[in-house]
Design an enzyme around this catalytic site. Structure first.
Site, short mmCIF file in Angstrom:
data_model
loop_
_atom_site.label_atom_id
_atom_site.label_comp_id
_atom_site.label_asym_id
_atom_site.label_seq_id
_atom_site.Cartn_x
_atom_site.Cartn_y
_atom_site.Cartn_z
CB SER A 47 12.38 28.42 51.20
OG SER A 47 12.55 27.09 52.02
CE LYS A 48 10.49 22.27 51.80
NZ LYS A 48 11.28 21.73 50.89
CG ASP A 49 5.03 30.66 51.91
OD1 ASP A 49 4.93 29.87 51.90
OD2 ASP A 49 5.34 31.62 51.96
#
Ligand code: PMP
Length: 344
Positions: A47-49
């Site tokens: 999710s950090k993208d």
């Protein structure tokens, strides 16, 4: 006329629009319908993208970032990988201060993606000069033309999920979501999705997952920072030893704490029952769902979305290593057999 070539212009175009996948077997005995938002489908496998792309593009729009500048960040690994990936495509230098709790796989991956990595001790107070927060701050001050992302204290972390993950979940469920279950680290994911969903329907329950050894649940209940809550634990990316301003505690209805052991075993169970190979905190989120179900949080009409933050490949030397599991006392021969017997 020549046919057009159907290619993406670069890897960053594939960030977001992750699938929502119905869980079928692991939830068999639970009341309600359960769907996983599987963030491993992002190109950087987490999710950090989303926050890396969103925050860097906001900085570009404001003229804060110029080509050749340096991005500095603290990270348990995933954010670093995403920032390194976005930096390569956009032409920035990337320097990361990483907790020594991060797996060797993660650190090697960051270096592979061109980042300069500083490994800092995990079990020191946040204000200690050796902590990864303080090291990142120092590098930022010493590096001219650098931008410090500061994901724990950056409102844009919340905004990234408010503008992307939240609307995706609302649309994928056609507005029928009743509960969101998500781990909280910086809190950006749960706060951004939660804010968006509550604006659409204030009755949607936003349920946070916290670790034993973290201050978040107690702070949510009392609005007081209790340092006695803090002790070492193994899950990376879940819970905190400080209060991040990227967490909107008013948006979150409650926190449930999960153990290292039950989360690790549940992550392995997700792989065995659903064929979904996801990370340690996905196991934590699913474990939280089981505990919430025991407390009768859900009924037959519940549509529960569980956020699975990253991919299982990042944990091969930890929860997916039998040796590591045995060393932690999480697994013996009997627990392996019981899983095999249940699901053949
Ligand atoms: N899971 C993993 C694997 C993470 O790296 C993080 C981020 N620290 C989280 C969950 C929690 O997400 P957030 O920081 O948005 O609360």
């Amino acid at each position: 006329m020549k046919e057009t070539i159907k290619a993406n212009n670069n890897i960053l175009e594939l960030i977001g629009d992750t699938p929502l996948i119905k869980l079928n077997r692991i939830t068999e005995s639970l009341k309600g319908n359960f769907y996983a938002k599987v963030e491993a489908f992002n190109p950087g496998h987490s999710s950090k993208d989303r926050i890396a792309l969103y925050i860097l593009e906001q900085a570009e729009k404001k003229g804060i970032l110029k080509p050749g500048d340096t991005i500095v960040e603290t990270t348990s690994g995933n954010t670093g990988f995403s920032i390194a990936m976005v930096s390569i495509v956009k032409g920035y230098k990337c320097i990361l201060a990483v907790s020594s709790k991060s797996s060797k796989d993660k650190i090697d991956m960051l270096r592979t993606m061109g980042a300069e990595v500083h490994v800092c001790p995990a079990h020191v107070p946040a204000d200690d000069a050796r902590s990864y927060y303080e090291v990142a701050k120092r590098i930022h001050l010493e590096t001219p033309g650098s931008v410090y992302i500061n994901q724990y204290f950056n409102e844009l972390n919340i905004d990234a999920h408010y503008h992307t993950t939240g609307p995706e979940i609302w649309n994928q469920t056609s507005g029928q979501i009743t509960h969101l279950v998500a781990c909280s680290g910086t809190g950006g994911t749960i706060s951004g999705i939660g804010r968006f969903l509550k604006e659409q329907n204030p009755n949607i329950q936003i349920l946070g997952i916290d670790a034993y050894g973290s201050v978040l649940q107690k702070y949510h209940q009392t609005r007081e920072f209790d340092k006695n809550e803090i002790y070492p634990y193994r899950i990376e990316g879940l819970g905190k030893n400080l209060i991040p301003t990227a967490t909107d505690f008013d948006t979150i209805d409650s926190f449930t704490k999960v153990t290292d052991e039950s989360s690790a075993l549940t992550a392995r169970e997700i792989a065995k029952t659903e064929g979904l190979f996801v990370g340690y905190t996905s196991g934590a989120a699913m474990q939280g769902v089981k505990q919430l179900a025991e407390d009768e949080t859900f009924d037959e009409n519940s549509n529960v979305v569980i956020l699975f933050p990253d991919h299982g490949s990042r944990y091969m030397s930890k929860i997916y290593s039998d040796e590591w599991m045995e060393q932690q006392g999480f697994m013996d021969e009997n627990s392996e057999v019981s899983v095999a017997v249940n699901y053949i």
